[in-house]
Design an enzyme around this catalytic site. Structure first.
Site, PDB file in Angstrom:
ATOM      1  N   PRO A 185      29.373  14.762  36.285  1.00  0.00           N
ATOM      2  CA  PRO A 185      30.294  14.669  35.141  1.00  0.00           C
ATOM      3  C   PRO A 185      29.759  15.332  33.877  1.00  0.00           C
ATOM      4  CG  PRO A 185      28.922  12.717  35.233  1.00  0.00           C
ATOM      5  CD  PRO A 185      28.420  13.628  36.334  1.00  0.00           C
ATOM      6  N   ILE A 245      37.020  51.570  37.278  1.00  0.00           N
ATOM      7  CA  ILE A 245      36.022  50.719  37.949  1.00  0.00           C
ATOM      8  C   ILE A 245      36.491  49.264  37.983  1.00  0.00           C
ATOM      9  CG2 ILE A 245      33.658  49.819  37.781  1.00  0.00           C
ATOM     10  CD1 ILE A 245      32.826  52.556  36.723  1.00  0.00           C
ATOM     11  N   LYS A 285      38.326  20.453  32.284  1.00  0.00           N
ATOM     12  CA  LYS A 285      37.335  20.156  33.327  1.00  0.00           C
ATOM     13  C   LYS A 285      36.385  19.074  32.810  1.00  0.00           C
ATOM     14  CE  LYS A 285      33.494  22.287  35.801  1.00  0.00           C
ATOM     15  NZ  LYS A 285      32.624  23.469  35.888  1.00  0.00           N
TER      16      LYS A 285
HETATM   17  C1  LIG Z   1      32.283  34.674  43.829  1.00  0.00           C
HETATM   18  C2  LIG Z   1      32.072  34.509  42.370  1.00  0.00           C
HETATM   19  C3  LIG Z   1      32.598  33.405  41.710  1.00  0.00           C
HETATM   20  C4  LIG Z   1      32.379  33.212  40.335  1.00  0.00           C
HETATM   21  N1  LIG Z   1      32.843  32.091  39.719  1.00  0.00           N
HETATM   22  C5  LIG Z   1      32.478  31.838  38.437  1.00  0.00           C
HETATM   23  C6  LIG Z   1      32.859  30.647  37.779  1.00  0.00           C
HETATM   24  O1  LIG Z   1      33.610  29.825  38.308  1.00  0.00           O
HETATM   25  N2  LIG Z   1      32.401  30.432  36.523  1.00  0.00           N
HETATM   26  C7  LIG Z   1      31.587  31.326  35.883  1.00  0.00           C
HETATM   27  O2  LIG Z   1      31.135  31.053  34.757  1.00  0.00           O
HETATM   28  N3  LIG Z   1      31.286  32.498  36.447  1.00  0.00           N
HETATM   29  C8  LIG Z   1      31.688  32.765  37.707  1.00  0.00           C
HETATM   30  N4  LIG Z   1      31.328  33.941  38.282  1.00  0.00           N
HETATM   31  C9  LIG Z   1      30.645  34.961  37.485  1.00  0.00           C
HETATM   32  C10 LIG Z   1      31.652  35.671  36.584  1.00  0.00           C
HETATM   33  O3  LIG Z   1      32.637  36.310  37.363  1.00  0.00           O
HETATM   34  C11 LIG Z   1      30.938  36.717  35.733  1.00  0.00           C
HETATM   35  O4  LIG Z   1      29.817  36.149  35.121  1.00  0.00           O
HETATM   36  C12 LIG Z   1      31.840  37.217  34.630  1.00  0.00           C
HETATM   37  O5  LIG Z   1      33.053  37.643  35.141  1.00  0.00           O
HETATM   38  C13 LIG Z   1      31.187  38.337  33.875  1.00  0.00           C
HETATM   39  O6  LIG Z   1      31.156  39.510  34.605  1.00  0.00           O
HETATM   40  P1  LIG Z   1      30.623  40.816  33.855  1.00  0.00           P
HETATM   41  O7  LIG Z   1      31.428  41.027  32.641  1.00  0.00           O
HETATM   42  O8  LIG Z   1      29.157  40.706  33.710  1.00  0.00           O
HETATM   43  O9  LIG Z   1      30.884  41.972  34.923  1.00  0.00           O
HETATM   44  P2  LIG Z   1      32.253  42.668  35.411  1.00  0.00           P
HETATM   45  O10 LIG Z   1      33.394  41.761  35.373  1.00  0.00           O
HETATM   46  O11 LIG Z   1      31.915  43.327  36.716  1.00  0.00           O
HETATM   47  O12 LIG Z   1      32.521  43.807  34.321  1.00  0.00           O
HETATM   48  C14 LIG Z   1      31.807  45.014  34.334  1.00  0.00           C
HETATM   49  C15 LIG Z   1      32.432  45.966  33.329  1.00  0.00           C
HETATM   50  O13 LIG Z   1      31.642  47.142  33.274  1.00  0.00           O
HETATM   51  C16 LIG Z   1      32.478  48.260  33.363  1.00  0.00           C
HETATM   52  N5  LIG Z   1      31.727  49.381  33.948  1.00  0.00           N
HETATM   53  C17 LIG Z   1      30.934  49.368  35.032  1.00  0.00           C
HETATM   54  N6  LIG Z   1      30.436  50.597  35.276  1.00  0.00           N
HETATM   55  C18 LIG Z   1      30.920  51.389  34.293  1.00  0.00           C
HETATM   56  C19 LIG Z   1      30.802  52.766  33.990  1.00  0.00           C
HETATM   57  N7  LIG Z   1      30.084  53.603  34.750  1.00  0.00           N
HETATM   58  N8  LIG Z   1      31.457  53.244  32.911  1.00  0.00           N
HETATM   59  C20 LIG Z   1      32.211  52.443  32.117  1.00  0.00           C
HETATM   60  N9  LIG Z   1      32.362  51.136  32.366  1.00  0.00           N
HETATM   61  C21 LIG Z   1      31.740  50.620  33.439  1.00  0.00           C
HETATM   62  C22 LIG Z   1      33.635  47.805  34.233  1.00  0.00           C
HETATM   63  O14 LIG Z   1      34.765  48.629  34.075  1.00  0.00           O
HETATM   64  C23 LIG Z   1      33.851  46.403  33.664  1.00  0.00           C
HETATM   65  O15 LIG Z   1      34.629  46.489  32.499  1.00  0.00           O
HETATM   66  C24 LIG Z   1      31.605  34.174  39.633  1.00  0.00           C
HETATM   67  C25 LIG Z   1      31.123  35.315  40.276  1.00  0.00           C
HETATM   68  C26 LIG Z   1      31.347  35.485  41.631  1.00  0.00           C
HETATM   69  C27 LIG Z   1      30.796  36.710  42.305  1.00  0.00           C
END
Ligand SMILES: Cc1cc2nc3c(=O)[nH]c(=O)nc-3n(C[C@H](O)[C@H](O)[C@H](O)COP(=O)(O)OP(=O)(O)OC[C@H]3O[C@@H](n4cnc5c(N)ncnc54)[C@H](O)[C@@H]3O)c2cc1C
Length: 511
Positions: free
Chosen positions: A101, A47, A83
């Site tokens: 800032p 995934i 930053k």
């Molecule tokens: C366009 C964009 C720009 C961004 N820029 C910033 C930024 O500059 N600064 C900032 O603080 N945040 C930013 N973010 C947010 C940031 O990317 C997320 O908050 C951060 O990466 C955390 O993501 P997550 O761990 O919640 O989800 P994800 O990275 O999606 O991780 C999900 C996890 O769950 C697992 N998973 C899902 N389904 C299953 C399953 N069925 N079985 C087993 N495992 C599963 C996946 O394998 C993965 O390991 C941005 C987001 C976007 C969309």
């Protein structure tokens, strides 16, 4: 009657190994060490993770400190730069620019906050640009940085900083940290969830391999899909896209051409905005937009046309909806990260919201039955945090003077009462929101209000207790003090070298 030890949560299951999952695992491993808690984290390479996220807020340093992480080492391993804030270009109207800032503007003169004096002096045409009275902004503009003093001699020397880094490298760093402290990492895809028919508490998840993993507390870090909190528990989603309608993004890294400044940049575009986040070995770029006002093709073309260097990957499209779960903690499941909500990356708040989710969970760490009082308090604290972030993000949009349909609609939309009150208080008398704790203190609001051309109609009447000449001299003194200090600071890149924080990973995609 059950003894206390029967009530203690011992089996914790984290579903998801993105930034949220590994931050949670690392923090719990640290804060629950010495208890008999068993922490397991399930992730699926098939995934994958969302794969974006580069700019952070200064609070992340407290999180790293809580884990006893060496900052220079972390920076070297995540390609981090410093930053000092975010530069906003063209957000008021085309040609405008200002910096939000990580520091304050000026210092109080007599009993009155600096900005009232600046407004008065500005009305006489005698003030410099508001940003030139802020050390963090001037340092950013001159590409300079040194660690802030622990006990600054005056407010004029006070500032803080965050990082621009590769969030997936940060997650990998924390994965090593957490597994070294006993977190059990399980590779596999969750395909089924089993909940108690009576209480609705999750009891176990099943992997594609057939392995059953049971637990007492489940932390949903599965990303936008909200595998546990939504797909299993149907918690509900508060959709805020009427307030923050941007719903898509293209992201692409490029080679470094311009100086790697210690700040993130956000440039307004016709139906959204573009980010530029410099890391040590590449620049992260992205275009966040609303698909009702621009086609995907035009959006990606606009991004690619505005890169400073050659792209080093194909642009990646992302889809999202702004808002949050109705409850971030439901029964024995806590949603942290994108599974809990997302408010677009304009002020780099996502990783910070992950951090708040973790810290509040640790502070209210439950017993097995998850007392309603703990759950309610957690949800109250997180709601407050999300509401404040939403209002602050909206402020950038509603205070625009641009001509395009997207921007006109943003200006004319109905504001939440909480935001309307803040704008009105500043517009009438220069009053800015002051929170006991949490994100976006007065300096943040001031930078956007003034940066986007909203000036108060009247200011604190006590400004007149100071003579015009004294005020002029004070403003000049503040500016000179800041100029002198900036002149003594190291260059940003020289600082990284001196601090031994230069990227130690593979940089084959570097400029
Ligand atoms: C366009 C964009 C720009 C961004 N820029 C910033 C930024 O500059 N600064 C900032 O603080 N945040 C930013 N973010 C947010 C940031 O990317 C997320 O908050 C951060 O990466 C955390 O993501 P997550 O761990 O919640 O989800 P994800 O990275 O999606 O991780 C999900 C996890 O769950 C697992 N998973 C899902 N389904 C299953 C399953 N069925 N079985 C087993 N495992 C599963 C996946 O394998 C993965 O390991 C941005 C987001 C976007 C969309």
């Amino acid at each position: 009657m059950k003894g206390q030890s029967d009530r203690v949560v011992r089996q914790i299951v984290i579903v998801g190994g993105g930034t949220a999952g590994w931050m949670t695992a690392a923090a719990l491993a640290r804060k629950l060490s010495g208890t008999r808690a068993n922490i397991r984290l399930i992730e699926s390479a098939e995934i994958g993770t969302v794969g974006v996220g580069e700019a952070t807020l200064p609070q992340i340093r407290e999180f790293n400190r809580m884990l006893d992480i060496d900052e220079a080492d972390l920076m070297a391993q995540t390609s981090a730069t410093i930053k000092l804030g975010i530069e906003f270009r063209d957000w008021g109207k085309a040609g405008d620019h200002y910096v939000h800032p990580f520091g304050v503007h000026g210092e109080p003169i007599g009993p009155v906050d600096f900005h009232h004096h600046w407004v008065r002096e500005n009305a006489r045409g005698r003030a410099e640009d508001f940003g030139s009275y802020c050390l963090a902004i001037e340092a950013a503009r001159h590409q300079r940085f040194d660690l802030p003093p622990e006990n600054p001699a005056s407010l004029l020397h006070a500032y803080t900083y965050a990082f621009q880094f590769d969030a997936s490298l940060y997650a990998a760093f924390l994965a090593d940290y957490a597994t070294a402290r006993g977190v059990d990492r399980i590779e596999g895809k969750v395909i089924a969830v089993d909940s108690d028919g009576e209480t609705g508490f999750i009891q176990s998840v099943m992997l594609e391999s057939g392995q059953q993993i049971s637990g007492e507390l489940f932390i949903d870090c599965s990303g936008f899909r909200g595998l546990l909190i939504e797909q299993e528990m149907a918690t509900g989603f508060a959709d805020w896209s009427d307030y923050l309608p941007c719903n898509r993004a293209f992201a692409v890294p490029c080679k470094i051409a311009d100086p790697v400044g210690p700040f993130t940049r956000s440039t307004a575009r016709s139906a959204g905005w573009q980010w530029r986040i410099p890391l040590q070995h590449r620049i992260g770029n992205g275009h966040v937009y609303c698909d009702r006002y621009i086609s995907d093709q035009d959006a990606v073309d606009l991004l690619m046309k505005n890169l400073e260097g050659d792209p080093i990957a194909e642009p990646k499209q992302l889809f999202f909806r702004t808002g949050k779960r109705e409850k971030l903690w439901n029964r024995n499941c806590v949603a942290i990260g994108l599974s809990g909500g997302f408010l677009e990356p304009l002020e780099s708040t996502s990783i910070d919201l992950i951090q708040s989710g973790i810290l509040n969970l640790i502070a209210l760490f439950p017993e097995k039955q998850c007392a309603a009082s703990d759950v309610d308090e957690y949800n109250r604290l997180m709601d407050l945090e999300y509401d404040r972030v939403r209002d602050f993000l909206m402020l950038h949009y509603v205070l625009n003077q641009r001509d395009e349909p997207f921007w006109r609609d943003m200006r004319e939309m109905e504001w939440p009462t909480s935001l309307g009150e803040k704008i009105e208080a500043f517009k009438r008398r220069g009053i800015v929101p002051q929170y006991d704790h949490g994100l976006f203190q007065p300096a943040s609001w001031l930078s956007v209000f003034i940066g986007q051309n909203l000036l108060p109609e009247t200011c604190d009447p006590r400004v007149d207790a100071i003579s015009v000449a004294d005020r002029t001299n004070q403003l000049e003194h503040i500016r000179r003090t800041i100029d002198n200090r900036v002149g003594q600071m190291s260059g940003h890149l020289a600082f990284l070298e001196k601090y031994r924080a230069t990227y130690s990973g593979a940089a084959e995609d570097a400029a």
